[in-house]
Scaffold this active site. Structure first.
Site, PDB file in Angstrom:
ATOM      1  N   GLU A   1       0.822  -1.213   0.000  1.00  0.00           N
ATOM      2  CA  GLU A   1       0.000   0.000   0.000  1.00  0.00           C
ATOM      3  C   GLU A   1       0.856   1.263   0.000  1.00  0.00           C
ATOM      4  O   GLU A   1       0.486   2.272  -0.621  1.00  0.00           O
ATOM      5  CB  GLU A   1      -0.953  -0.028   1.195  1.00  0.00           C
ATOM      6  CG  GLU A   1      -2.096  -1.010   0.973  1.00  0.00           C
ATOM      7  CD  GLU A   1      -2.870  -1.327   2.235  1.00  0.00           C
ATOM      8  OE1 GLU A   1      -4.102  -1.233   2.205  1.00  0.00           O
ATOM      9  OE2 GLU A   1      -2.243  -1.682   3.255  1.00  0.00           O
TER      10      GLU A   1
ATOM     11  N   GLU B   1      -4.234  -9.542   3.020  1.00  0.00           N
ATOM     12  CA  GLU B   1      -5.121  -9.285   4.159  1.00  0.00           C
ATOM     13  C   GLU B   1      -6.301 -10.252   4.225  1.00  0.00           C
ATOM     14  O   GLU B   1      -6.781 -10.590   5.312  1.00  0.00           O
ATOM     15  CB  GLU B   1      -5.629  -7.846   4.112  1.00  0.00           C
ATOM     16  CG  GLU B   1      -4.579  -6.775   4.369  1.00  0.00           C
ATOM     17  CD  GLU B   1      -3.843  -6.342   3.119  1.00  0.00           C
ATOM     18  OE1 GLU B   1      -3.132  -5.329   3.185  1.00  0.00           O
ATOM     19  OE2 GLU B   1      -3.969  -7.025   2.058  1.00  0.00           O
TER      20      GLU B   1
END
Length: 271
Positions: free
Chosen positions: A117, A137
């Site tokens: 990210e 995730e």
């Protein structure tokens, strides 16, 4: 080496190194806070004109959030987890995305979760051929929380991003290049020289123009084209009275190298 984030300045470029190699440079709360504080200091330091962000050790850029710390926050309830983990991580990626000096990620190894990210958020990124990316995730039964559900689809397209988000599978630096996540893939030993060379190619230009372009792209990219054009015009209007623009025009006409002041001070009318 001590400190959660190492900082070194090379010819006007701050090289910031995430320094938890024994934890694959996982983003614990203290590291994120320290990185944000360093970025605040760099923003107002006129001697630093660009940033390179990389990871310590041979294995990882960053393997993502510190799961043990995050798990403890989750145990305290959603309010604590949102405050301590989600909002902190989103502050970091938003800061990197909107920074008015160019930030280049030099991805030297694993860039999973929050590490991926960060790579999505920064304006520019170069990956080592040893790098590996993932959005894992979902393996933890959660969505990404540092902006991954928003930035990756904007970079890669909805369907390609969803494949990565919904499977959690790792992907290569070459795939990251195809998706627009990185600008280049280079041999591992060439990573830092390539990042520094890219920074210097930018630094030869007016730092005011660089800041204006970064702002125009960041503010305009998710708006309609009409609204984005207004942002672009605003940034030009801010540049128009500066000595840097006058110098750039004069140097081009005279066929000489420009010498920029880097000051927002306005020129006198007619100069």
């Amino acid at each position: 080496m001590t400190g959660l984030v190492l900082s070194e300045v090379r010819d006007g470029v701050a090289v910031l190194t995430l320094n938890r190699p024994e934890k694959l440079n996982a983003l614990n709360y203290a590291l994120i806070d320290r990185l944000l504080a360093i970025l605040d200091a760099i923003e107002v330091d006129g001697s630093i004109r660009a940033v390179i962000l990389t990871g310590a050790g041979e294995r990882a850029f960053s393997a993502g959030g510190d799961i043990h710390e995050f798990s403890a926050s989750v145990a305290l309830g959603p309010d604590a987890a949102l405050r301590d983990f989600v909002m902190r991580g989103q502050r970091l990626t938003a800061r990197l995305e909107a920074f008015r000096k160019p930030v280049i990620a030099a991805v030297n190894g694993l860039a999973f979760g929050g590490g991926c990210e960060i790579t999505e958020a920064v304006p520019l990124a170069i990956a080592s051929e040893r790098a590996s990316f993932a959005k894992p995730e979902i393996v933890l039964a959660m969505p990404p929380t540092f902006g991954g559900t928003q930035r990756l689809p904007r970079l890669a397209g909805r369907k390609r991003a969803l494949e990565l988000l919904l499977t959690g599978e790792a992907f290569s630096p070459q795939r990251a290049l195809e998706l627009g996540l990185v600008n280049q893939v280079v041999p591992h030993d060439d990573l830092m020289p390539a990042a520094l060379e890219l920074a210097q190619r930018i630094l030869r230009h007016s730092q005011l123009a660089v800041a204006s372009i970064l702002t125009a792209v960041t503010r305009g990219i998710n708006q309609s084209i009409a609204e984005g054009l207004m942002v672009e015009a605003e940034q030009f209007a801010r540049m128009a009275p500066t000595a840097d623009l006058r110098e750039g025009l004069d140097a081009w006409i005279a066929r000489r190298e420009p010498s920029y002041s880097g000051s927002w001070t306005r020129t006198a009318a007619g100069e």
